[in-house]
Write an enzyme that holds these catalytic residues in place. Structure first.
Site, PDB file in Angstrom:
ATOM      1  N   HIS A 163      -7.428  -3.940  -6.135  1.00  4.61           N
ATOM      2  CA  HIS A 163      -8.489  -4.911  -6.416  1.00  4.61           C
ATOM      3  C   HIS A 163      -9.385  -5.118  -5.201  1.00  4.61           C
ATOM      4  CE1 HIS A 163      -6.592  -7.953  -3.870  1.00  4.61           C
ATOM      5  NE2 HIS A 163      -5.440  -7.598  -4.413  1.00  4.61           N
TER       6      HIS A 163
ATOM      7  N   GLU B 184       1.753  -8.020  -8.655  1.00  6.08           N
ATOM      8  CA  GLU B 184       1.999  -7.874  -7.224  1.00  6.08           C
ATOM      9  C   GLU B 184       3.417  -8.331  -6.866  1.00  6.08           C
ATOM     10  OE1 GLU B 184       1.762  -6.398  -4.711  1.00  6.08           O
ATOM     11  OE2 GLU B 184       0.309  -7.179  -3.264  1.00  6.08           O
TER      12      GLU B 184
END
Length: 555
Positions: A8, A86
């Protein structure tokens, strides 16, 4: 089969170096632009993305949506995969590196997901999609830790989780190609999708790997700010350096402007005045403590650059054991060399009136008796001392404490040091005590360091100890000082004297347990004689050391 792995874009937390983990932080404006650049890259390659898969967290989902908009992929078809979330960093989330070190003493964070569990989770998730979409090209938008774990799970023999070559910067791609048996990995050229890369004027490299670009204004943009442990300490998780930060970094890698032979060195460099950037441009910022350097060309090799620099800039001469030594430092002051099979620095006496050579040797000998780790120092002739490097150039690297700080420091240097590296509190305390005993007059953040050995960091033994033990003081000053060591204690840091910090340390722990304070006056006298002290400086150093030891014992 092709698998694009995309981290990202930047968030405010990643910019500040805060661990994000499961905390759902959105991208900032720069992060959105990074992902748009990545989408433009995919369009230019003509690559057809068949499947887009994303982590459920907003920063990754938004990245997937931006790519989808760019390439004409229906956003309703984006697959959200919980297995690509994550890594959970537990109580370490929302904390900067400095805050984590201070709170957890570098020992990990409560409730953090283990690397083993992370890699197992990544392996299960990626294997599912490899089996399902073997003949497709897929794009996965996720996070730095889970993407590293994917690489490790697929190529255990080639990658480990903590290796620098598995690091992803924000908005960075990795391409995996799979033929049913083996994976081939490549990183699309950064300049293909990041406009700032194509504006590079110079390249900051670790060995032969580009870790950052330098523009015409001498601002640095890092491609791999966490390439390895050493680079991470320098960057402090920042992805850019200002011109001023770059100059500060270079200033510790080039010759000091205060050297008495600086004019000769500038002449040898072809310069008429001292300028950090100009000197670094010529010497490439090469320094024996690590493999960082400045490349003029993206494809330039360190080996070739070193050859060119040493042939054109550095003087060659024969050292004391007959070895040929190249050095930019100047023969009459400081030069790299070998002594008794050890590599280190030969340092000449500053001037005939000072005893810095004797002090360097005396501090080493005294430290050895007191139990304080210190770089070895040996007298090689009347006016020269050899200070040995206590690390292996083939696998160890040195980073000065100056680079461990990110932002302003308080006036209390002891607290600054112990806050940034609490695990070295005893080592820092021993250093301050030794400096008090030897009346050190030049301890600063560029002669305190940590040693990086693979993934292990340790406190580097003390060095550069010559400016101590009344090395340049007159007889009158010495006589006054030994009458009142507390009053004449030298300063350390922004404010306060060594005695002030000794008192502070004594409130926190038993100082006597840190050192061997049973050294006799005869033993100290023998050390000073062996080091070459004479007359009033011998008497002054002996009295000072014995009185300061007695002060410590009485606290």
């Amino acid at each position: 089969m092709k698998i694009y792995l995309l981290r990202h874009g930047e968030t405010d937390w990643s910019k500040e170096g805060r661990l994000q983990g499961h905390t759902d932080i959105p991208m900032n404006e720069k992060g959105i632009e990074q992902i748009k650049d990545a989408g433009d890259f995919l369009i230019r390659t003509g690559e057809i993305i068949d499947i887009i898969i994303t982590s459920p967290l907003i920063r990754a989902k938004r990245s997937a949506e931006i790519i989808a908009d760019k390439i004409g992929y229906d956003k309703k078809d984006i697959i959200v995969e919980q297995g690509f979330i994550e890594r959970c960093f537990g109580l370490g989330e929302d904390l900067t590196k400095e805050e984590r070190n201070a709170k957890f003493s570098g020992k990990g964070y409560p409730n953090v997901e283990s690397v083993e569990d992370l890699c197992e989770r990544a392996g299960i998730a990626i294997t599912k999609y490899i089996n399902e979409y073997f003949d497709k090209t897929i794009l996965i938008t996720a996070h730095g830790s889970i993407l590293k774990a994917i690489l490790v799970s697929l190529m255990k023999e080639k990658y480990s989780y903590n290796e620098g070559n598995t690091a992803f910067g924000t908005g960075e791609f990795c391409l995996l190609e799979y033929d049913g048996k083996n994976f081939k990995i490549s990183y699309p050229r950064k300049d293909s999708y990041d406009p700032s890369y194509s504006k590079a004027y110079r390249y900051l490299k670790w060995d032969d790997a580009v870790i950052g670009t330098i523009d015409h204004e001498n601002k640095v943009s890092f491609i791999h700010p966490n390439y390895n442990e050493v680079v991470s300490l320098y960057t402090n998780n920042h992805i850019t350096w200002t011109r001023e930060q770059f100059i500060e970094f270079l200033s510790e890698r080039i010759v000091d402007k205060n050297r008495r032979d600086i004019e000769k060195i500038l002449f040898r460099l072809g310069l008429s005045r001292y300028d950090v950037l100009s000197i670094a441009e010529i010497t490439r910022g090469i320094h024996p403590k690590d493999l960082l350097w400045i490349a003029h060309d993206e494809n330039e090799k360190l080996e070739n650059a070193m050859t060119l620099v040493f042939k054109s800039v550095f003087h060659q001469h024969i050292d004391l054991v007959g070895d040929s030594i190249d050095t930019p430092e100047g023969y009459n002051i400081k030069r790299y060399g070998v002594y008794n099979g050890q590599y280190g620095i030969y340092k000449r006496r500053i001037n005939p009136l000072v005893t810095d050579v004797e002090s360097e040797v005396a501090v080493f000998l005294l430290a050895r008796e007191l139990g304080v780790p210190c770089c070895e120092a040996y007298r090689t002739d009347k006016d020269t001392v050899f200070s040995a490097f206590m690390y292996d150039f083939s696998k160890d690297y040195i980073v000065h404490f100056r680079h461990l700080f990110d932002g302003p420091r308080s006036e209390n240097e002891y607290l600054n040091l112990t806050n940034v590296r609490p695990q070295y509190k005893d080592d820092i305390s021993r250093m301050i005590l030794l400096d008090f005993f030897t009346r050190q007059d030049d301890r600063h953040l560029s002669n305190m360091a940590v040693k990086i050995s693979g993934k292990t960091e340790t406190f580097y033994p003390l060095y550069d100890n010559g400016r101590s033990l009344f090395y340049e003081d007159t007889e009158e000053t010495v006589l006054k000082a030994v009458q009142d060591p507390i009053k004449y204690s030298t300063s350390f840091g922004f404010s306060g004297t060594y005695y002030d910090y000794v008192q502070e340390i004594s409130k926190q722990r038993d100082i006597k347990s840190l050192l061997n304070l049973g050294i006799s006056e005869n033993a100290v006298a023998s050390i000073l004689k062996e080091a070459g002290f004479q007359k009033y400086r011998f008497d002054g150093a002996l009295n000072w050391i014995m009185k300061t030891i007695q002060i410590i014992k009485s606290i």
